[in-house]
Design a protein around this motif. Sequence first.
Motif, PDB file in Angstrom:
ATOM      1  N   ILE A   1       0.870  -1.179   0.000  1.00 23.96           N
ATOM      2  CA  ILE A   1       0.000   0.000   0.000  1.00 23.96           C
ATOM      3  C   ILE A   1       0.908   1.231   0.000  1.00 23.96           C
ATOM      4  O   ILE A   1       1.779   1.359   0.863  1.00 23.96           O
ATOM      5  CB  ILE A   1      -0.929   0.019   1.233  1.00 23.96           C
ATOM      6  CG1 ILE A   1      -1.813  -1.228   1.241  1.00 23.96           C
ATOM      7  CG2 ILE A   1      -1.787   1.275   1.246  1.00 23.96           C
ATOM      8  CD1 ILE A   1      -2.689  -1.358   2.478  1.00 23.96           C
TER       9      ILE A   1
ATOM     10  N   GLU B   1       0.066  -7.574  -4.884  1.00 22.65           N
ATOM     11  CA  GLU B   1      -1.033  -6.650  -5.172  1.00 22.65           C
ATOM     12  C   GLU B   1      -0.623  -5.268  -4.679  1.00 22.65           C
ATOM     13  O   GLU B   1      -0.313  -5.088  -3.501  1.00 22.65           O
ATOM     14  CB  GLU B   1      -2.319  -7.098  -4.480  1.00 22.65           C
ATOM     15  CG  GLU B   1      -3.500  -6.172  -4.755  1.00 22.65           C
ATOM     16  CD  GLU B   1      -4.795  -6.635  -4.100  1.00 22.65           C
ATOM     17  OE1 GLU B   1      -5.842  -6.002  -4.365  1.00 22.65           O
ATOM     18  OE2 GLU B   1      -4.758  -7.621  -3.339  1.00 22.65           O
TER      19      GLU B   1
ATOM     20  N   ILE C   1      -1.616  -1.363  -4.042  1.00 25.69           N
ATOM     21  CA  ILE C   1      -2.785  -0.518  -3.807  1.00 25.69           C
ATOM     22  C   ILE C   1      -2.334   0.918  -3.615  1.00 25.69           C
ATOM     23  O   ILE C   1      -1.569   1.223  -2.692  1.00 25.69           O
ATOM     24  CB  ILE C   1      -3.572  -0.994  -2.563  1.00 25.69           C
ATOM     25  CG1 ILE C   1      -4.070  -2.425  -2.776  1.00 25.69           C
ATOM     26  CG2 ILE C   1      -4.736  -0.058  -2.262  1.00 25.69           C
ATOM     27  CD1 ILE C   1      -4.720  -3.040  -1.543  1.00 25.69           C
TER      28      ILE C   1
ATOM     29  N   LEU D   1      -3.283   4.332  -2.390  1.00 26.23           N
ATOM     30  CA  LEU D   1      -4.312   4.905  -1.522  1.00 26.23           C
ATOM     31  C   LEU D   1      -4.625   6.358  -1.878  1.00 26.23           C
ATOM     32  O   LEU D   1      -5.471   6.992  -1.245  1.00 26.23           O
ATOM     33  CB  LEU D   1      -3.897   4.790  -0.052  1.00 26.23           C
ATOM     34  CG  LEU D   1      -5.039   4.710   0.964  1.00 26.23           C
ATOM     35  CD1 LEU D   1      -5.983   3.570   0.683  1.00 26.23           C
ATOM     36  CD2 LEU D   1      -4.483   4.606   2.388  1.00 26.23           C
TER      37      LEU D   1
ATOM     38  N   VAL E   1      -9.685   1.193   1.595  1.00 25.42           N
ATOM     39  CA  VAL E   1      -9.297  -0.211   1.646  1.00 25.42           C
ATOM     40  C   VAL E   1      -9.452  -0.711   3.079  1.00 25.42           C
ATOM     41  O   VAL E   1      -9.330   0.063   4.037  1.00 25.42           O
ATOM     42  CB  VAL E   1      -7.833  -0.400   1.166  1.00 25.42           C
ATOM     43  CG1 VAL E   1      -6.841   0.225   2.143  1.00 25.42           C
ATOM     44  CG2 VAL E   1      -7.503  -1.867   0.933  1.00 25.42           C
TER      45      VAL E   1
ATOM     46  N   VAL F   1      -7.085  -8.523   1.630  1.00 27.27           N
ATOM     47  CA  VAL F   1      -7.929  -7.374   1.312  1.00 27.27           C
ATOM     48  C   VAL F   1      -9.384  -7.815   1.406  1.00 27.27           C
ATOM     49  O   VAL F   1      -9.829  -8.710   0.673  1.00 27.27           O
ATOM     50  CB  VAL F   1      -7.622  -6.828  -0.098  1.00 27.27           C
ATOM     51  CG1 VAL F   1      -8.576  -5.691  -0.450  1.00 27.27           C
ATOM     52  CG2 VAL F   1      -6.172  -6.344  -0.165  1.00 27.27           C
TER      53      VAL F   1
ATOM     54  N   HIS G   1     -11.915  -5.323   1.576  1.00 27.77           N
ATOM     55  CA  HIS G   1     -12.685  -4.270   0.900  1.00 27.77           C
ATOM     56  C   HIS G   1     -11.702  -3.391   0.150  1.00 27.77           C
ATOM     57  O   HIS G   1     -10.634  -3.050   0.663  1.00 27.77           O
ATOM     58  CB  HIS G   1     -13.469  -3.421   1.898  1.00 27.77           C
ATOM     59  CG  HIS G   1     -13.955  -2.120   1.325  1.00 27.77           C
ATOM     60  ND1 HIS G   1     -14.971  -2.053   0.398  1.00 27.77           N
ATOM     61  CD2 HIS G   1     -13.529  -0.829   1.529  1.00 27.77           C
ATOM     62  CE1 HIS G   1     -15.169  -0.777   0.069  1.00 27.77           C
ATOM     63  NE2 HIS G   1     -14.319  -0.029   0.729  1.00 27.77           N
ATOM     64  N   ARG G   2     -12.093  -3.025  -1.052  1.00 29.35           N
ATOM     65  CA  ARG G   2     -11.298  -2.090  -1.848  1.00 29.35           C
ATOM     66  C   ARG G   2     -12.257  -1.195  -2.595  1.00 29.35           C
ATOM     67  O   ARG G   2     -13.164  -1.679  -3.286  1.00 29.35           O
ATOM     68  CB  ARG G   2     -10.390  -2.842  -2.814  1.00 29.35           C
ATOM     69  CG  ARG G   2      -9.402  -1.944  -3.549  1.00 29.35           C
ATOM     70  CD  ARG G   2      -8.387  -2.789  -4.310  1.00 29.35           C
ATOM     71  NE  ARG G   2      -7.389  -1.987  -4.961  1.00 29.35           N
ATOM     72  CZ  ARG G   2      -6.342  -2.475  -5.619  1.00 29.35           C
ATOM     73  NH1 ARG G   2      -6.183  -3.789  -5.700  1.00 29.35           N
ATOM     74  NH2 ARG G   2      -5.463  -1.678  -6.189  1.00 29.35           N
ATOM     75  N   ARG G   3     -12.076   0.100  -2.436  1.00 30.45           N
ATOM     76  CA  ARG G   3     -12.991   1.046  -3.067  1.00 30.45           C
ATOM     77  C   ARG G   3     -12.864   0.973  -4.577  1.00 30.45           C
ATOM     78  O   ARG G   3     -11.761   0.940  -5.125  1.00 30.45           O
ATOM     79  CB  ARG G   3     -12.687   2.469  -2.593  1.00 30.45           C
ATOM     80  CG  ARG G   3     -13.658   3.509  -3.133  1.00 30.45           C
ATOM     81  CD  ARG G   3     -13.201   4.903  -2.756  1.00 30.45           C
ATOM     82  NE  ARG G   3     -14.118   5.922  -3.233  1.00 30.45           N
ATOM     83  CZ  ARG G   3     -13.830   7.204  -3.301  1.00 30.45           C
ATOM     84  NH1 ARG G   3     -12.636   7.640  -2.896  1.00 30.45           N
ATOM     85  NH2 ARG G   3     -14.725   8.071  -3.755  1.00 30.45           N
TER      86      ARG G   3
END
Length: 542
Positions: A9, A54, A56, A58, A529, A536, A538-540
């Motif tokens: 992240i 992965e 992410i 933010l 997130v 993960v 939840h991911r917007r």
Amino acid sequence: MTITADIIIHNSHILRPDGLGWREDVDALAVAKGKIVALGRDADMMAWRGPATETIDLAGGFLTPGLVDGHAHPIQGHDLQIGVDLAEVRDVTQLRAALAQEAASLRPGDWLQGHGLDPALLEGVGHPADLLEVVSGGRPVFLMFFDYHGAMVSRAALAKAGIAGPRSFASGAQILCDVDGLPTGTLLETEAVELIRSVLPRMDQATRLASMRRLFSSMAAAGLTGMHVMDANGDSLDCLAALEAQAPSPLRFHVLPWVNPGATRDELEAVLALQGRAGRLWRVCGAKFFIDGTIDAGTAWLHEPDLHGGCTGPHWPSPEAYSKAVHFFGKRGVQTVTHAIGDKAVRHVLETLASLPQPIRAAARHRVEHIETLPDEDIGQFAALDVLPSMQPSHAVRYASADQSDAWSQRLGPERAARGWRTADIAATGVRLVLGSDWPIAPYDPREILTCAVARRLPGHAASTAVGDAQVLSRAMALAGLTRHAAYAVEEETRLGALTLGFDADLTGFTVDPLRADVDELGMAPFGVTVCNGLVTHRRVN
């Protein structure tokens, strides 16, 4: 073999371990095998990237330890959230309309179920069972109160449960009856309510488990990574095990089974035997007591009766029996958590814990839940005894009002109502304050908990008057109540509650700064997130 990250992240603000601000030296972290394995700049993360990592972005968001609801009933709440939602019903006319509409949608013989009922709506109705019988067309009706400490039912429901008159219970439960002994249709507290629940139709288990998983995923989408579960009723533990056997859980659960009022030695031993039962992301870690009920139902325990003549005693057959049961667990190093709403109830719990020798008391992190009205002389006792207070700021806002026109305040009177939910006064003594929702009694959304804690009003209601504005918490203190303090309360502060190397990767990504954003923006902004145990959840989606 070189370890690569499962998740990186980046482009994020990272909360400092003390929770008071954002790190200036770090804007990214790496997660591998469920742990935080690296903290640094985006460029530093290159060494951790692999083909399966992965990444992410933010987008400048704000990463905190995973948010934990410090008091909730996820499985019991799931099973009780059936039928028509009556939370917005404000009078008997609206209630009749809502129930008639629901009845029209059901098949002949089906139960009409509902939740969120304000019992004050039917205070002037001598026999709610008769009203419900007429509105429903004679079908069995079961309506849970909004505080889940009582229910109103129809004549058909009473008949199915074999309830024809008053009964005696070990706790403070009651079947309200008229002068002739005829049940009115109002049931107070768990033992009475369970008589009806035991004859309700049940959802098949596969459908029920799938519904629970959807609920838990919704909780993760609301930024939650865990809950302190204040019951292990029915087959709750079996459900957690079954869900985890199917797929990884989106939430971490710390579970405290009930010790019912009047529990026998065998029943105490049974709860003791559950300690340590665990799965991958859940474990039993304490015992949950009730010393009283609720102010709205007249079943709390106050120093002086409420203005309706209620709230006069404990749920337990005697205060001494409660104290003896708490000592049973305390002497065995097991944490006790006690529901105590009234001022006399809170004081008795504190006196019970004070009577344990200090080394024994210190061996477990004992807690008091709710603490709705409290006099000045008891404020400092939590810190003095190292007993953890656990409170629900949204209750102060949803179920009380600034002008004291609500049912809770009207029962207590001005002086005791003014001493309601003293979060700031208690926190000022230096004790760790745990925050939660008590879902399903209030929404589990942590944004609402935070907003109510720091503004004493609901998000999106800027024009409303704050309820007890002297009790607002700082942003950092409110956030700590859902992170560091929640971890400490279950003895997990060496692996949860901070963004630190080696800690479990339970993370929540805010899209706004929870320490500085406008309070309504904080209360409604989506989460970027959520990560639980390195996965993960939840991911917007932009």
